[in-house]
Design an enzyme around this catalytic site. Sequence first.
Site, PDB file in Angstrom:
ATOM      1  N   ARG A 131       0.825  -1.218   0.000  1.00 21.04           N
ATOM      2  CA  ARG A 131       0.000   0.000   0.000  1.00 21.04           C
ATOM      3  C   ARG A 131       0.857   1.264   0.000  1.00 21.04           C
ATOM      4  O   ARG A 131       0.424   2.310  -0.452  1.00 21.04           O
ATOM      5  CB  ARG A 131      -0.946  -0.009   1.206  1.00 21.04           C
ATOM      6  CG  ARG A 131      -2.108  -0.990   0.997  1.00 21.04           C
ATOM      7  CD  ARG A 131      -3.085  -0.942   2.134  1.00 21.04           C
ATOM      8  NE  ARG A 131      -3.681   0.373   2.299  1.00 21.04           N
ATOM      9  CZ  ARG A 131      -4.177   0.842   3.438  1.00 21.04           C
ATOM     10  NH1 ARG A 131      -4.144   0.092   4.523  1.00 21.04           N
ATOM     11  NH2 ARG A 131      -4.700   2.040   3.499  1.00 21.04           N
ATOM     12  N   TYR A 145      -8.223  15.734  -4.410  1.00 15.19           N
ATOM     13  CA  TYR A 145      -8.363  17.008  -3.693  1.00 15.19           C
ATOM     14  C   TYR A 145      -7.415  17.056  -2.499  1.00 15.19           C
ATOM     15  O   TYR A 145      -7.106  16.031  -1.903  1.00 15.19           O
ATOM     16  CB  TYR A 145      -9.803  17.276  -3.227  1.00 15.19           C
ATOM     17  CG  TYR A 145     -10.479  16.172  -2.417  1.00 15.19           C
ATOM     18  CD1 TYR A 145     -11.036  15.066  -3.048  1.00 15.19           C
ATOM     19  CD2 TYR A 145     -10.598  16.265  -1.026  1.00 15.19           C
ATOM     20  CE1 TYR A 145     -11.688  14.072  -2.319  1.00 15.19           C
ATOM     21  CE2 TYR A 145     -11.254  15.274  -0.286  1.00 15.19           C
ATOM     22  CZ  TYR A 145     -11.788  14.180  -0.955  1.00 15.19           C
ATOM     23  OH  TYR A 145     -12.422  13.194  -0.239  1.00 15.19           O
ATOM     24  N   PRO A 146      -6.934  18.252  -2.189  1.00 17.32           N
ATOM     25  CA  PRO A 146      -6.107  18.407  -0.997  1.00 17.32           C
ATOM     26  C   PRO A 146      -6.970  18.714   0.225  1.00 17.32           C
ATOM     27  O   PRO A 146      -8.094  19.215   0.067  1.00 17.32           O
ATOM     28  CB  PRO A 146      -5.221  19.608  -1.346  1.00 17.32           C
ATOM     29  CG  PRO A 146      -6.043  20.425  -2.280  1.00 17.32           C
ATOM     30  CD  PRO A 146      -7.009  19.500  -2.973  1.00 17.32           C
ATOM     31  N   LYS A 149      -6.651  19.208   8.389  1.00 19.36           N
ATOM     32  CA  LYS A 149      -7.452  18.963   9.585  1.00 19.36           C
ATOM     33  C   LYS A 149      -7.494  20.295  10.337  1.00 19.36           C
ATOM     34  O   LYS A 149      -6.447  20.936  10.536  1.00 19.36           O
ATOM     35  CB  LYS A 149      -6.805  17.873  10.445  1.00 19.36           C
ATOM     36  CG  LYS A 149      -6.809  16.481   9.799  1.00 19.36           C
ATOM     37  CD  LYS A 149      -8.057  15.687  10.126  1.00 19.36           C
ATOM     38  CE  LYS A 149      -8.141  14.355   9.405  1.00 19.36           C
ATOM     39  NZ  LYS A 149      -7.467  13.256  10.093  1.00 19.36           N
ATOM     40  N   HIS A 172     -14.010   6.605  10.704  1.00 16.54           N
ATOM     41  CA  HIS A 172     -13.736   6.999   9.310  1.00 16.54           C
ATOM     42  C   HIS A 172     -13.448   5.754   8.460  1.00 16.54           C
ATOM     43  O   HIS A 172     -14.012   5.580   7.371  1.00 16.54           O
ATOM     44  CB  HIS A 172     -12.529   7.955   9.305  1.00 16.54           C
ATOM     45  CG  HIS A 172     -11.898   8.138   7.969  1.00 16.54           C
ATOM     46  ND1 HIS A 172     -12.371   9.032   7.043  1.00 16.54           N
ATOM     47  CD2 HIS A 172     -10.827   7.531   7.389  1.00 16.54           C
ATOM     48  CE1 HIS A 172     -11.617   8.971   5.961  1.00 16.54           C
ATOM     49  NE2 HIS A 172     -10.677   8.080   6.140  1.00 16.54           N
ATOM     50  N   GLN A 185      -8.622   4.288  -2.355  1.00 19.74           N
ATOM     51  CA  GLN A 185      -8.132   5.594  -1.921  1.00 19.74           C
ATOM     52  C   GLN A 185      -6.622   5.561  -1.761  1.00 19.74           C
ATOM     53  O   GLN A 185      -6.068   4.560  -1.285  1.00 19.74           O
ATOM     54  CB  GLN A 185      -8.813   6.020  -0.611  1.00 19.74           C
ATOM     55  CG  GLN A 185      -8.135   5.602   0.675  1.00 19.74           C
ATOM     56  CD  GLN A 185      -8.401   4.153   1.071  1.00 19.74           C
ATOM     57  OE1 GLN A 185      -8.829   3.332   0.275  1.00 19.74           O
ATOM     58  NE2 GLN A 185      -8.117   3.833   2.324  1.00 19.74           N
ATOM     59  N   SER A 223     -14.537  14.288   9.503  1.00 16.69           N
ATOM     60  CA  SER A 223     -14.708  15.200   8.357  1.00 16.69           C
ATOM     61  C   SER A 223     -15.624  16.365   8.722  1.00 16.69           C
ATOM     62  O   SER A 223     -15.331  17.525   8.408  1.00 16.69           O
ATOM     63  CB  SER A 223     -15.290  14.455   7.154  1.00 16.69           C
ATOM     64  OG  SER A 223     -14.363  13.511   6.671  1.00 16.69           O
TER      65      SER A 223
HETATM   66  C1  VOV Z   1     -12.355   3.742   0.474  1.00 20.19           C
HETATM   67  C2  VOV Z   1     -12.355   4.669   1.355  1.00 20.19           C
HETATM   68  C3  VOV Z   1     -11.499   4.913   2.533  1.00 20.19           C
HETATM   69  C4  VOV Z   1     -11.014   4.045   3.507  1.00 20.19           C
HETATM   70  C5  VOV Z   1     -11.274   2.532   3.597  1.00 20.19           C
HETATM   71  C6  VOV Z   1     -10.228   4.813   4.425  1.00 20.19           C
HETATM   72  C7  VOV Z   1      -9.612   4.284   5.573  1.00 20.19           C
HETATM   73  C8  VOV Z   1      -8.695   5.012   6.328  1.00 20.19           C
HETATM   74  C9  VOV Z   1      -8.003   4.512   7.517  1.00 20.19           C
HETATM   75  C10 VOV Z   1      -8.216   3.113   8.110  1.00 20.19           C
HETATM   76  C11 VOV Z   1      -7.156   5.501   7.942  1.00 20.19           C
HETATM   77  C12 VOV Z   1      -6.216   5.440   9.173  1.00 20.19           C
HETATM   78  C13 VOV Z   1      -4.979   4.674   8.930  1.00 20.19           C
HETATM   79  C14 VOV Z   1      -4.199   5.187   7.750  1.00 20.19           C
HETATM   80  O1  VOV Z   1      -4.243   4.495   6.720  1.00 20.19           O
HETATM   81  O2  VOV Z   1      -3.610   6.263   7.819  1.00 20.19           O
HETATM   82  C15 VOV Z   1      -7.298   6.601   7.030  1.00 20.19           C
HETATM   83  C16 VOV Z   1      -6.541   7.776   7.097  1.00 20.19           C
HETATM   84  C17 VOV Z   1      -6.886   8.919   6.391  1.00 20.19           C
HETATM   85  N1  VOV Z   1      -7.942   9.077   5.511  1.00 20.19           N
HETATM   86 FE1  VOV Z   1      -9.141   7.630   4.845  1.00 20.19          FE
HETATM   87  N2  VOV Z   1     -10.212   6.123   4.017  1.00 20.19           N
HETATM   88  C18 VOV Z   1     -10.987   6.236   2.877  1.00 20.19           C
HETATM   89  C19 VOV Z   1     -11.288   7.388   2.147  1.00 20.19           C
HETATM   90  C20 VOV Z   1     -10.886   8.650   2.568  1.00 20.19           C
HETATM   91  C21 VOV Z   1     -11.421   9.886   2.056  1.00 20.19           C
HETATM   92  C22 VOV Z   1     -12.516  10.027   1.033  1.00 20.19           C
HETATM   93  C23 VOV Z   1     -10.779  10.912   2.702  1.00 20.19           C
HETATM   94  C24 VOV Z   1     -11.057  12.394   2.579  1.00 20.19           C
HETATM   95  C25 VOV Z   1     -11.978  12.851   3.719  1.00 20.19           C
HETATM   96  C26 VOV Z   1     -13.283  13.383   3.267  1.00 20.19           C
HETATM   97  O3  VOV Z   1     -14.173  13.544   4.141  1.00 20.19           O
HETATM   98  O4  VOV Z   1     -13.471  13.699   2.085  1.00 20.19           O
HETATM   99  C27 VOV Z   1      -9.798  10.318   3.564  1.00 20.19           C
HETATM  100  C28 VOV Z   1      -8.889  11.030   4.314  1.00 20.19           C
HETATM  101  C29 VOV Z   1      -7.953  10.398   5.132  1.00 20.19           C
HETATM  102  C30 VOV Z   1      -6.866  11.097   5.759  1.00 20.19           C
HETATM  103  C31 VOV Z   1      -6.547  12.583   5.575  1.00 20.19           C
HETATM  104  C32 VOV Z   1      -6.183  10.187   6.537  1.00 20.19           C
HETATM  105  C33 VOV Z   1      -4.955  10.469   7.406  1.00 20.19           C
HETATM  106  C34 VOV Z   1      -5.433  11.141   8.647  1.00 20.19           C
HETATM  107  C35 VOV Z   1      -4.441  11.339   9.760  1.00 20.19           C
HETATM  108  O5  VOV Z   1      -4.751  12.174  10.637  1.00 20.19           O
HETATM  109  O6  VOV Z   1      -3.378  10.720   9.759  1.00 20.19           O
HETATM  110  N3  VOV Z   1      -9.931   8.950   3.501  1.00 20.19           N
HETATM  111  N4  VOV Z   1      -8.267   6.301   6.089  1.00 20.19           N
END
Ligand code: VOV
EC number: 1.3.98.5
Length: 249
Positions: A131, A145-146, A149, A172, A185, A223
């Site tokens: 990954r 998109y950027p 937090k 999340h 993602q 979010s």
């Molecule tokens: C298919 C969709 C999907 C899935 C399964 C998923 C899962 C996960 C997991 C399990 C984790 C934590 C462990 C890691 O892997 O870091 C994360 C982490 C993260 N995510 Fe996520 N996310 C998705 C999708 C997903 C989306 C659509 C967004 C945008 C938010 C939105 O509202 O538009 C997002 C953002 C993030 C971010 C910015 C981080 C890092 C945050 C931090 O503070 O470090 N993410 N995410």
Amino acid sequence: MVAEAVETMDGWYCLHDLRQIDWTSWKLAPVEEREAALAEFQALLAKWDEVEQSRNGSHAVYSILGHKADFIMMILRPTMKELEEVELAFSKSKLAEFTTPAYSYVSVVELSKYMTKEGEDPEQNPEVQARLKPRLPKWEHICFYPMDKRRSGNDNWYSLPMEDRKKLMYEHGMTGRKYAGRIRQIITGSMGFDDWEWSVTLFAHDSLDIKKLVYEMRFDEVSARYGEFGAFYVGNLLDRDAIPAYLHV
Ligand code: VOV
């Protein structure tokens, strides 16, 4: 009280390079010049394919809808130096003469250790490694998109205790998991590298799944309360075979 930073695992460096095409000068260019530009770009893409096949990087090219850009090249490479070489090779190409930069974003593929269990070293896990150095899916649609937090008043992510952040990230992840197989993602971290804190790149077979996921996530506390978002770029796959038709005038 100072909150504890989560540890991150970092993989390949990432450039989102978005370009606008100057259709007027492209149309005015002699046909031989257009053909040469196209052939050179195809050769560049063939080179990138070889890098991808030898697992030393990955890339994805998509057209972008709307006025913000015409196409995006998302590039992954093991080092910033190699990323720069890719950017330079395109910038020096003939096709680049007919484009202008629309947006760009520099970051690195990131996974956090929020979900790590006691005594586990996720970096040794081959799935985690895959990954961190992913082959970008060539699915039909992209959304990039950027985001940040939030850090304001009572809504300051960076002063929340680790346990609270873990819980919110878990929720999340549960929302995201509902889209398994439909959305891939790629989260990249960009603190110190670019103007926002993360970039989000989503790949989908069905464009509506992008809207549904982003909408559903808006209701997750992480979010709803802590997310701040930049501009959204959405588009369609532009594979090598589709490029001549895309550029045909
Ligand atoms: C298919 C969709 C999907 C899935 C399964 C998923 C899962 C996960 C997991 C399990 C984790 C934590 C462990 C890691 O892997 O870091 C994360 C982490 C993260 N995510 Fe996520 N996310 C998705 C999708 C997903 C989306 C659509 C967004 C945008 C938010 C939105 O509202 O538009 C997002 C953002 C993030 C971010 C910015 C981080 C890092 C945050 C931090 O503070 O470090 N993410 N995410």
